[in-house]
Motif scaffolding. Structure first.
Motif, short mmCIF file in Angstrom:
data_model
loop_
_atom_site.label_atom_id
_atom_site.label_comp_id
_atom_site.label_asym_id
_atom_site.label_seq_id
_atom_site.Cartn_x
_atom_site.Cartn_y
_atom_site.Cartn_z
N MET A 263 0.84 -1.16 0.00
CA MET A 263 0.00 0.00 0.00
C MET A 263 0.90 1.24 0.00
O MET A 263 1.90 1.27 0.71
CB MET A 263 -0.90 -0.01 1.25
N LYS A 264 0.55 2.22 -0.79
CA LYS A 264 1.33 3.44 -0.89
C LYS A 264 0.40 4.63 -0.69
O LYS A 264 -0.62 4.73 -1.36
CB LYS A 264 2.01 3.52 -2.26
N LYS A 265 0.77 5.52 0.25
CA LYS A 265 -0.03 6.71 0.52
C LYS A 265 0.89 7.90 0.76
O LYS A 265 2.03 7.74 1.21
CB LYS A 265 -0.92 6.52 1.74
N THR A 266 0.35 9.10 0.49
CA THR A 266 1.08 10.34 0.72
C THR A 266 0.34 11.17 1.75
O THR A 266 -0.89 11.29 1.70
CB THR A 266 1.22 11.12 -0.60
N PHE A 267 1.10 11.74 2.68
CA PHE A 267 0.53 12.53 3.77
C PHE A 267 1.18 13.91 3.80
O PHE A 267 2.38 14.04 3.53
CB PHE A 267 0.78 11.85 5.12
N ASP A 268 0.40 14.92 4.16
CA ASP A 268 0.95 16.25 4.39
C ASP A 268 1.66 16.25 5.74
O ASP A 268 1.24 15.55 6.67
CB ASP A 268 -0.15 17.31 4.41
N ILE A 269 2.71 17.04 5.83
CA ILE A 269 3.44 17.21 7.08
C ILE A 269 3.28 18.67 7.49
O ILE A 269 3.49 19.57 6.69
CB ILE A 269 4.94 16.88 6.92
N GLU A 270 2.92 18.88 8.73
CA GLU A 270 2.73 20.24 9.23
C GLU A 270 3.93 20.63 10.11
O GLU A 270 4.37 19.85 10.94
CB GLU A 270 1.45 20.29 10.06
N ASP A 271 4.44 21.83 9.91
CA ASP A 271 5.52 22.42 10.71
C ASP A 271 6.86 21.69 10.60
O ASP A 271 7.61 21.62 11.55
CB ASP A 271 5.11 22.53 12.18
N LEU A 272 7.17 21.17 9.42
CA LEU A 272 8.49 20.61 9.16
C LEU A 272 9.38 21.78 8.76
O LEU A 272 9.17 22.38 7.71
CB LEU A 272 8.43 19.55 8.06
N GLU A 273 10.35 22.11 9.60
CA GLU A 273 11.10 23.35 9.41
C GLU A 273 12.55 23.15 8.98
O GLU A 273 13.28 24.12 8.84
CB GLU A 273 11.06 24.15 10.72
N CYS A 274 12.96 21.91 8.75
CA CYS A 274 14.38 21.68 8.52
C CYS A 274 14.58 20.55 7.50
O CYS A 274 14.07 19.45 7.70
CB CYS A 274 15.03 21.32 9.85
N ALA A 275 15.32 20.82 6.44
CA ALA A 275 15.59 19.80 5.42
C ALA A 275 16.42 18.65 6.00
O ALA A 275 16.23 17.49 5.64
CB ALA A 275 16.29 20.42 4.23
N HIS A 276 17.34 18.98 6.88
CA HIS A 276 18.16 17.95 7.52
C HIS A 276 17.29 17.02 8.36
O HIS A 276 17.47 15.80 8.36
CB HIS A 276 19.25 18.59 8.38
N CYS A 277 16.32 17.60 9.07
CA CYS A 277 15.39 16.79 9.87
C CYS A 277 14.56 15.88 8.97
O CYS A 277 14.30 14.74 9.33
CB CYS A 277 14.48 17.68 10.70
N ALA A 278 14.15 16.38 7.82
CA ALA A 278 13.39 15.57 6.87
C ALA A 278 14.21 14.35 6.44
O ALA A 278 13.69 13.23 6.36
CB ALA A 278 12.98 16.40 5.66
N ALA A 279 15.49 14.56 6.19
CA ALA A 279 16.37 13.45 5.80
C ALA A 279 16.53 12.45 6.94
O ALA A 279 16.54 11.23 6.70
CB ALA A 279 17.73 13.99 5.36
N LYS A 280 16.64 12.94 8.17
CA LYS A 280 16.75 12.05 9.33
C LYS A 280 15.47 11.24 9.52
O LYS A 280 15.51 10.06 9.85
CB LYS A 280 17.08 12.85 10.59
#
Length: 73
Positions: free
Chosen positions: A1-18
């Motif tokens: 199953m594959k789904k896409t979700f919105d993320i609220e208040d993601l403020e850092c590209a490095h954090c997204a990678a982590k």
């Protein structure tokens, strides 16, 4: 199953990678992508474990960036 979700208040590209790296290590994850620019998380897992993996993914996101949350539709 594959789904896409919105993320609220993601403020850092490095954090997204982590987040992406942490979620990728979960059992049952086939693929994951956390896009900082679009504020989206795309998760693909085996159907039988999708809900369980999604809960664990949300915990990983909060641990890395406490103000961040997944918008579950």
């Amino acid at each position: 199953m594959k789904k896409t979700f919105d993320i609220e208040d993601l403020e850092c590209a490095h954090c997204a990678a982590k987040m992406e790296d942490g979620i990728r290590k979960l059992d049952g994850v086939l693929s994951v992508s956390v896009n900082f620019l679009t504020q989206k998380l795309t998760l693909e897992t085996e159907d039988a474990v999708f809900d369980q993996v999604l809960k664990q993914a949300a915990k990983i996101c909060r641990r890395i960036e406490p103000d961040c949350r997944l918008i579950l539709k």
